[in-house]
Design a protein around this motif. Structure first.
Motif, PDB file in Angstrom:
ATOM      1  N   GLU A  46       0.819  -1.206   0.000  1.00  0.00           N
ATOM      2  CA  GLU A  46       0.000   0.000   0.000  1.00  0.00           C
ATOM      3  C   GLU A  46       0.853   1.256   0.000  1.00  0.00           C
ATOM      4  O   GLU A  46       0.442   2.293  -0.515  1.00  0.00           O
ATOM      5  N   LEU A  47       2.052   1.187   0.577  1.00  0.00           N
ATOM      6  CA  LEU A  47       2.946   2.344   0.573  1.00  0.00           C
ATOM      7  C   LEU A  47       3.535   2.586  -0.813  1.00  0.00           C
ATOM      8  O   LEU A  47       3.677   3.736  -1.241  1.00  0.00           O
ATOM      9  N   ALA A  48       3.902   1.502  -1.498  1.00  0.00           N
ATOM     10  CA  ALA A  48       4.581   1.616  -2.791  1.00  0.00           C
ATOM     11  C   ALA A  48       3.933   0.676  -3.799  1.00  0.00           C
ATOM     12  O   ALA A  48       4.545  -0.304  -4.243  1.00  0.00           O
ATOM     13  N   PRO A  49       2.672   0.946  -4.176  1.00  0.00           N
ATOM     14  CA  PRO A  49       1.977   0.035  -5.098  1.00  0.00           C
ATOM     15  C   PRO A  49       2.692  -0.040  -6.445  1.00  0.00           C
ATOM     16  O   PRO A  49       3.158   0.960  -6.983  1.00  0.00           O
TER      17      PRO A  49
ATOM     18  N   ALA B 290       6.541  -2.400  -4.544  1.00  0.00           N
ATOM     19  CA  ALA B 290       6.620  -3.480  -3.553  1.00  0.00           C
ATOM     20  C   ALA B 290       5.641  -4.582  -3.926  1.00  0.00           C
ATOM     21  O   ALA B 290       4.576  -4.318  -4.495  1.00  0.00           O
ATOM     22  N   PRO B 291       5.971  -5.842  -3.637  1.00  0.00           N
ATOM     23  CA  PRO B 291       5.012  -6.924  -3.896  1.00  0.00           C
ATOM     24  C   PRO B 291       3.718  -6.717  -3.108  1.00  0.00           C
ATOM     25  O   PRO B 291       3.743  -6.274  -1.951  1.00  0.00           O
ATOM     26  N   ALA B 292       2.602  -7.058  -3.729  1.00  0.00           N
ATOM     27  CA  ALA B 292       1.313  -6.962  -3.046  1.00  0.00           C
ATOM     28  C   ALA B 292       1.186  -8.076  -2.011  1.00  0.00           C
ATOM     29  O   ALA B 292       1.729  -9.173  -2.186  1.00  0.00           O
ATOM     30  N   THR B 293       0.483  -7.789  -0.933  1.00  0.00           N
ATOM     31  CA  THR B 293       0.230  -8.782   0.111  1.00  0.00           C
ATOM     32  C   THR B 293      -1.107  -9.466  -0.161  1.00  0.00           C
ATOM     33  O   THR B 293      -2.132  -8.797  -0.291  1.00  0.00           O
TER      34      THR B 293
ATOM     35  N   GLY C 169       9.667   9.439  -4.670  1.00  0.00           N
ATOM     36  CA  GLY C 169       8.626  10.372  -5.086  1.00  0.00           C
ATOM     37  C   GLY C 169       7.301  10.123  -4.397  1.00  0.00           C
ATOM     38  O   GLY C 169       6.347  10.902  -4.555  1.00  0.00           O
ATOM     39  N   LEU C 170       7.221   9.048  -3.596  1.00  0.00           N
ATOM     40  CA  LEU C 170       6.001   8.699  -2.872  1.00  0.00           C
ATOM     41  C   LEU C 170       6.024   9.288  -1.471  1.00  0.00           C
ATOM     42  O   LEU C 170       7.079   9.584  -0.918  1.00  0.00           O
TER      43      LEU C 170
ATOM     44  N   VAL D 295      10.848  -4.025  -5.970  1.00  0.00           N
ATOM     45  CA  VAL D 295      11.722  -3.887  -4.809  1.00  0.00           C
ATOM     46  C   VAL D 295      11.100  -4.639  -3.642  1.00  0.00           C
ATOM     47  O   VAL D 295       9.919  -4.452  -3.335  1.00  0.00           O
ATOM     48  N   ILE D 296      11.888  -5.486  -2.986  1.00  0.00           N
ATOM     49  CA  ILE D 296      11.389  -6.362  -1.930  1.00  0.00           C
ATOM     50  C   ILE D 296      11.981  -5.978  -0.567  1.00  0.00           C
ATOM     51  O   ILE D 296      12.791  -5.067  -0.463  1.00  0.00           O
TER      52      ILE D 296
END
Length: 292
Positions: free
Chosen positions: A72-75, A78-81, A127-128, A202-203
């Motif tokens: 949610e921070l980096a849609p 980052a991989p979705a949960t 940028g987020l 990015v993980i």
């Protein structure tokens, strides 16, 4: 840290995962990573999932919980949960199923083609907004790393004035303030680049923070030095990342002094794979900043 295979997991954990995924085939175990008790790629009824779990209430459990919220921070970065469950299985467990992301790590060596991809990805992250997570300056409230390092390993402070370095460290929390989203642990294995280099994810978002947008780039400068770049060359790469233009010389020097003290102290007192090489690179960067 004890590591578990699928067959080793408590029945309560297996039941929770099966309820989410249906029939399960274990594709492989993930050996990298020191902060979890289980890391598996599973195939369920709807496709592949990366399962990660931590047993026992600890900082590692908090880091995994942070990681579960990173989608949610980096849609799209980052991989979705897919699911996150607290399970009582003789001890508290946190089990998280992530979108499975396949790819290779970035090449950070001098002249590597991946350096441009890494620069663009870091700019996307920073940028987020990071306003939903803890400020880095608050995390970095402790500023006595050089004093403690001098007591533990005097040879590691050779060529540095611990009092001067402590003064730089005290200035650091205020100089890294900002509202940008920071990963804070970017290195080559955190980037997952697909075969034709057209996509990167990015993980391992265990310790996100808010702060000045140039900070992740500064972390990567140290990583580039550890990968064989001279400090000046690493900073030339940093200049290709737009947020780097927002830095001040004082802030970057304070950052370098802080990280060199912190990482050197941890390499002596709580070593992890690669800690000595990374601490050496951090001290090299701090020396460069202080003398250039």
């Amino acid at each position: 840290m004890e590591r578990f295979t699928w067959d080793d997991l408590p029945a309560a954990i297996q039941s929770v995962v099966q309820a989410r995924l249906g029939s399960i085939t274990v594709l492989r175990e993930i050996e990298q990573g020191q902060n979890c008790n289980v890391a598996l790629v599973l195939r369920g009824d709807q496709g592949d999932v990366f399962l990660k779990g931590v047993r026992g209430v600890s900082p590692r459990m908090r880091w995994l919980r942070n990681e579960s919220e990173a989608g949610e921070l980096a849609p799209g970065i980052a991989p979705a949960t897919q699911f996150s469950e607290d399970v009582d299985a003789e001890a508290p467990w946190l089990i998280v199923g992530f979108e499975y992301v396949n790819g290779r790590p970035a090449d950070l060596s001098p002249g590597a083609d991946d350096l441009a991809t890494v620069a663009a990805t870091v700019a996307r992250i920073n940028g987020l907004s990071g306003e939903a997570v803890q400020p880095l300056g608050k995390r970095w409230a402790s500023t006595d790393w050089w004093t403690k390092l001098a007591a533990e390993a005097p040879d590691k402070v050779a060529g540095f004035n611990p009092d001067e370095m402590t003064d730089w460290c005290r200035a650091t929390p205020g100089l890294v303030e900002g509202t940008a989203l920071l990963h804070t642990d970017l290195h080559e294995h955190q980037f997952m680049i697909n075969d034709d280099s057209t996509s990167v994810r990015v993980i391992d978002w265990g310790r996100p923070a808010s702060g000045a947008a140039w900070v992740d780039t500064a972390f990567l400068v140290v990583r580039l030095i550890a990968a064989g770049h001279e400090p000046g060359e690493a900073e030339e790469w940093a200049s290709t990342v737009p947020p780097w233009s927002e830095r001040t010389d004082k802030a970057v020097t304070a950052f370098a002094c802080y990280v060199a003290g912190l990482w050197s102290y941890r390499a002596v007192t709580a070593p992890f794979p690669g800690a000595t090489r990374l601490a050496t690179a951090a001290r090299q960067y701090a020396r460069h900043r202080l003398t250039s």
